[in-house]
Design a protein around this motif. Structure first.
Motif, PDB file in Angstrom:
ATOM      1  N   ARG A 299       0.775  -1.249   0.777  1.00  0.00           N
ATOM      2  CA  ARG A 299      -0.559  -0.290   0.356  1.00  0.00           C
ATOM      3  C   ARG A 299       0.826   1.296  -0.270  1.00  0.00           C
ATOM      4  O   ARG A 299       1.106   1.714   1.119  1.00  0.00           O
ATOM      5  N   PRO A 300       1.183   1.510  -1.286  1.00  0.00           N
ATOM      6  CA  PRO A 300       2.820   2.501  -1.232  1.00  0.00           C
ATOM      7  C   PRO A 300       2.360   4.273  -1.366  1.00  0.00           C
ATOM      8  O   PRO A 300       2.349   4.704   0.100  1.00  0.00           O
ATOM      9  N   THR A 333      10.223   8.654   7.930  1.00  0.00           N
ATOM     10  CA  THR A 333      11.034   9.578   7.493  1.00  0.00           C
ATOM     11  C   THR A 333      12.508   9.012   8.068  1.00  0.00           C
ATOM     12  O   THR A 333      13.631   8.188   7.321  1.00  0.00           O
ATOM     13  N   ARG A 334      12.686   9.029   9.150  1.00  0.00           N
ATOM     14  CA  ARG A 334      13.429   9.143  10.444  1.00  0.00           C
ATOM     15  C   ARG A 334      13.999   7.454  10.453  1.00  0.00           C
ATOM     16  O   ARG A 334      15.134   7.241  10.418  1.00  0.00           O
ATOM     17  N   TYR A 335      13.290   6.706  10.335  1.00  0.00           N
ATOM     18  CA  TYR A 335      13.674   4.902  10.274  1.00  0.00           C
ATOM     19  C   TYR A 335      14.236   4.571   9.236  1.00  0.00           C
ATOM     20  O   TYR A 335      15.252   4.222   9.024  1.00  0.00           O
ATOM     21  N   SER A 336      14.039   5.195   7.948  1.00  0.00           N
ATOM     22  CA  SER A 336      14.793   5.503   6.750  1.00  0.00           C
ATOM     23  C   SER A 336      15.844   5.665   6.709  1.00  0.00           C
ATOM     24  O   SER A 336      16.860   4.672   6.299  1.00  0.00           O
ATOM     25  N   LEU A 338      17.759   6.161  10.108  1.00  0.00           N
ATOM     26  CA  LEU A 338      17.901   4.992  10.763  1.00  0.00           C
ATOM     27  C   LEU A 338      18.333   3.973   9.853  1.00  0.00           C
ATOM     28  O   LEU A 338      19.363   2.596  10.591  1.00  0.00           O
ATOM     29  N   ALA A 339      17.931   2.866   9.113  1.00  0.00           N
ATOM     30  CA  ALA A 339      17.878   1.624   8.820  1.00  0.00           C
ATOM     31  C   ALA A 339      19.027   1.903   7.250  1.00  0.00           C
ATOM     32  O   ALA A 339      19.604   0.535   7.038  1.00  0.00           O
ATOM     33  N   GLY A 340      19.849   2.965   7.375  1.00  0.00           N
ATOM     34  CA  GLY A 340      20.515   3.424   6.003  1.00  0.00           C
ATOM     35  C   GLY A 340      19.662   3.406   4.842  1.00  0.00           C
ATOM     36  O   GLY A 340      20.404   2.772   3.261  1.00  0.00           O
ATOM     37  N   LEU A 341      18.429   3.289   4.663  1.00  0.00           N
ATOM     38  CA  LEU A 341      18.123   3.351   3.486  1.00  0.00           C
ATOM     39  C   LEU A 341      18.138   4.865   3.017  1.00  0.00           C
ATOM     40  O   LEU A 341      17.929   5.307   1.128  1.00  0.00           O
ATOM     41  N   LEU A 342      18.284   5.967   3.187  1.00  0.00           N
ATOM     42  CA  LEU A 342      17.506   7.457   2.970  1.00  0.00           C
ATOM     43  C   LEU A 342      18.903   8.377   3.745  1.00  0.00           C
ATOM     44  O   LEU A 342      19.175   7.922   4.573  1.00  0.00           O
ATOM     45  N   PRO A 343      19.684   8.730   3.163  1.00  0.00           N
ATOM     46  CA  PRO A 343      20.306   9.966   2.688  1.00  0.00           C
ATOM     47  C   PRO A 343      20.333  10.382   4.657  1.00  0.00           C
ATOM     48  O   PRO A 343      19.924  11.152   4.686  1.00  0.00           O
ATOM     49  N   SER A 398      14.054   5.492  -0.256  1.00  0.00           N
ATOM     50  CA  SER A 398      14.768   5.704  -0.483  1.00  0.00           C
ATOM     51  C   SER A 398      15.417   6.391  -0.551  1.00  0.00           C
ATOM     52  O   SER A 398      17.373   7.078  -1.305  1.00  0.00           O
ATOM     53  N   ALA A 399      14.903   7.535  -1.244  1.00  0.00           N
ATOM     54  CA  ALA A 399      15.159   8.797  -1.845  1.00  0.00           C
ATOM     55  C   ALA A 399      14.020   9.911  -1.337  1.00  0.00           C
ATOM     56  O   ALA A 399      12.643   8.832  -1.408  1.00  0.00           O
ATOM     57  N   LEU A 400      14.631  11.197  -1.547  1.00  0.00           N
ATOM     58  CA  LEU A 400      13.093  12.332  -1.315  1.00  0.00           C
ATOM     59  C   LEU A 400      12.283  11.855  -3.034  1.00  0.00           C
ATOM     60  O   LEU A 400      12.924  12.209  -3.760  1.00  0.00           O
ATOM     61  N   GLY A 401      11.233  11.267  -2.714  1.00  0.00           N
ATOM     62  CA  GLY A 401      10.067  10.966  -4.604  1.00  0.00           C
ATOM     63  C   GLY A 401      10.546   9.888  -4.632  1.00  0.00           C
ATOM     64  O   GLY A 401      10.219   9.520  -5.833  1.00  0.00           O
ATOM     65  N   THR A 402      11.347   9.103  -3.285  1.00  0.00           N
ATOM     66  CA  THR A 402      10.883   7.481  -4.421  1.00  0.00           C
ATOM     67  C   THR A 402      10.641   6.592  -3.002  1.00  0.00           C
ATOM     68  O   THR A 402      11.174   6.215  -1.964  1.00  0.00           O
ATOM     69  N   GLY A 403       9.739   5.564  -2.908  1.00  0.00           N
ATOM     70  CA  GLY A 403       9.593   5.275  -1.873  1.00  0.00           C
ATOM     71  C   GLY A 403       9.888   3.168  -2.056  1.00  0.00           C
ATOM     72  O   GLY A 403      10.393   3.263  -2.924  1.00  0.00           O
ATOM     73  N   VAL A 404      10.613   2.334  -0.809  1.00  0.00           N
ATOM     74  CA  VAL A 404      11.034   1.299  -1.462  1.00  0.00           C
ATOM     75  C   VAL A 404       9.789   0.581  -0.455  1.00  0.00           C
ATOM     76  O   VAL A 404       9.739   1.121   0.846  1.00  0.00           O
ATOM     77  N   GLU A 405      10.078  -0.852  -0.746  1.00  0.00           N
ATOM     78  CA  GLU A 405       8.944  -1.965   0.126  1.00  0.00           C
ATOM     79  C   GLU A 405       9.448  -2.254   0.927  1.00  0.00           C
ATOM     80  O   GLU A 405      10.856  -3.308   0.787  1.00  0.00           O
ATOM     81  N   VAL A 406       9.868  -2.083   2.679  1.00  0.00           N
ATOM     82  CA  VAL A 406      10.342  -3.437   3.765  1.00  0.00           C
ATOM     83  C   VAL A 406       9.554  -4.423   4.028  1.00  0.00           C
ATOM     84  O   VAL A 406       7.658  -4.565   4.581  1.00  0.00           O
ATOM     85  N   HIS A 407       9.480  -5.628   4.694  1.00  0.00           N
ATOM     86  CA  HIS A 407       8.557  -6.247   5.242  1.00  0.00           C
ATOM     87  C   HIS A 407       8.898  -6.688   6.534  1.00  0.00           C
ATOM     88  O   HIS A 407       7.782  -7.669   7.169  1.00  0.00           O
TER      89      HIS A 407
END
Length: 427
Positions: A299-300, A333-336, A338-343, A398-407
């Protein structure tokens, strides 16, 4: 293959086909059905058909002005010349801001041939609380029956997203589906929920537990309703614009940053652009995202919502949906990061934008604990998975403007992200 299709049309094209009684209808080749012969040894057959959905989303002003024919034309397009009964259901909050609305609706119907008012305008309470009251659903369903609405009649809902969810659900479950038109009156409804295909109510302590996927016949976004909307409601809808920009449109996110101060003051021109662009992004996702009725586990469009839905409940709906979404966006966004997905640093940009728009990124409900000392908010992850079934799927960045799915999501990292919010999110 043990089933043979034998082309056959006993009536033949251009002939008349007798029905029950003395009624006859003409038939042409396009509607001639083939005869079938089936082998008794075949026990499993494939049933396959496609249903195409298409509905207009119109942007206008003063939809009930006699000179504005858009609503009448949308209804006439499907009425085949017959008079159409229309029941209008209006959010009480809208009536308070526009006390002459019922009269304007009656005058509008009287001014346009082909429309018939199905009883007086129905007024119901709006807001999320309306979705918590089962009697409102049955009351609407009973009123639709009492007003002799059928599957060729229309229910026109005028109000915020929660009220439109309720009205759409009542319409979809009466006569197995009365046609309904949405006239969203809030920023949140005009740019997000109002242009979607879902209807629902809250039940059993969970948000949107009961509902349907039934698209409206049309959506009419009238900017005049935004003019009289309280400021808090205008702001709440902006959170969904930030959300869809973060997962789908970096340029739109940067535009929101550029216009943040004007938007915080509810300037008309940028607010109208925000609504329209956000609505178009949601429409594109529904049409081309591959799963409009959410049969899968992704559900993006609900980025930030696993926490938001739970926060609404934990705050006893003191938090507006958009206000809870703003907290959920900042958290994920903060979690992203901390998880190393987002700069690193992108979380600060998002938090600063939300703050500049006027959102608070913390609420006492964030800290509620269960008997074991675990944050109640974390239950939102399990409820999110249960709502769809199957594997947990959360949209992160994974970037501003780009979603990524995690499980999976790590409770400790969520805790760190929550602490960051509690301490001011670096703003």
């Amino acid at each position: 293959m043990n089933t043979r299709i034998v082309p056959e049309c006993r009536s033949g094209p251009g002939k008349e086909l007798s029905l029950w009684g003395n009624e006859t209808v003409s038939i042409n080749a396009a509607f001639a059905l083939p005869a079938i012969e089936s082998n008794v040894n075949q026990l499993v057959f494939s049933q396959k058909f496609a249903v195409s959905y298409e509905f207009p989303v119109a942007f206008t002003r003063d939809v009930f002005a006699a000179s504005n024919a858009i609503l009448a034309e949308l209804i006439a397009a499907r009425s085949r010349g017959a008079e159409t009964r229309v029941n209008f259901v209006v959010d009480e909050g809208v009536v308070r801001e526009m006390p002459d609305l019922a009269k304007r609706i009656a005058d509008y119907v009287a001014a346009h041939r082909g429309l018939a008012l199905a009883g007086r305008v129905t007024e119901i309470a709006g807001g999320e609380a309306a979705k918590n009251d089962p009697s409102l659903v049955t009351g609407l369903q009973r009123s639709f029956v009492d007003r002799n609405l059928d599957r060729h009649s229309y229910v026109v809902g005028i109000g915020g997203g929660a009220m439109l969810d309720l009205v759409g659900y009542a319409a979809a479950t009466t006569h197995r589906g009365i046609r309904h038109i949405r006239v969203p009156t809030t920023v949140l409804a005009q740019n997000d929920s109002g242009v979607g295909v879902k209807n629902g109510i809250n039940a059993f302590g969970a948000k949107n537990m009961l509902g349907t996927f039934v698209p409206p016949d049309a959506v009419i976004n009238d900017s005049a309703f935004i003019d009289v909307l309280p400021g808090r409601e205008k702001r709440a809808g902006m959170a969904e614009a930030v959300k869809v920009a973060l997962i789908r449109d970096r340029a739109f996110f940067e535009w929101l940053e550029e216009k943040a101060e004007a938007l915080a003051l509810f300037a008309s021109e940028p607010l109208e652009k925000l609504i329209r662009h956000c609505a178009l992004l949601h429409m594109r996702q529904i049409a081309h995202g591959g799963d409009p009725f959410e049969r899968g586990s992704v559900r993006p469009l609900d980025f930030g919502h696993w926490a938001a839905h739970k926060l609404e409940v934990l705050s006893n709906y003191e938090l507006r949906h958009g206000e809870a979404v703003a907290i959920g966006i900042a958290l994920d966004t903060r979690y992203s990061v901390l998880a190393g997905l987002l700069p690193a640093g992108d979380d600060l940009r998002v938090a600063r934008l939300l703050t500049r728009l006027g959102f608070a990124l913390w609420h006492p409900a964030c800290e509620q604990r269960d008997d074991n000392g675990r944050r109640k908010l974390l239950k939102g992850l399990e409820e999110f998975r249960e709502h769809l079934g199957g594997e947990l799927t959360i949209t992160l960045l994974s970037a501003l403007g780009t979603g990524v799915e995690v499980h999976t999501m790590d409770d400790n990292l969520i805790g760190e992200a929550m602490a960051w919010l509690r301490e001011g999110a670096g703003v």
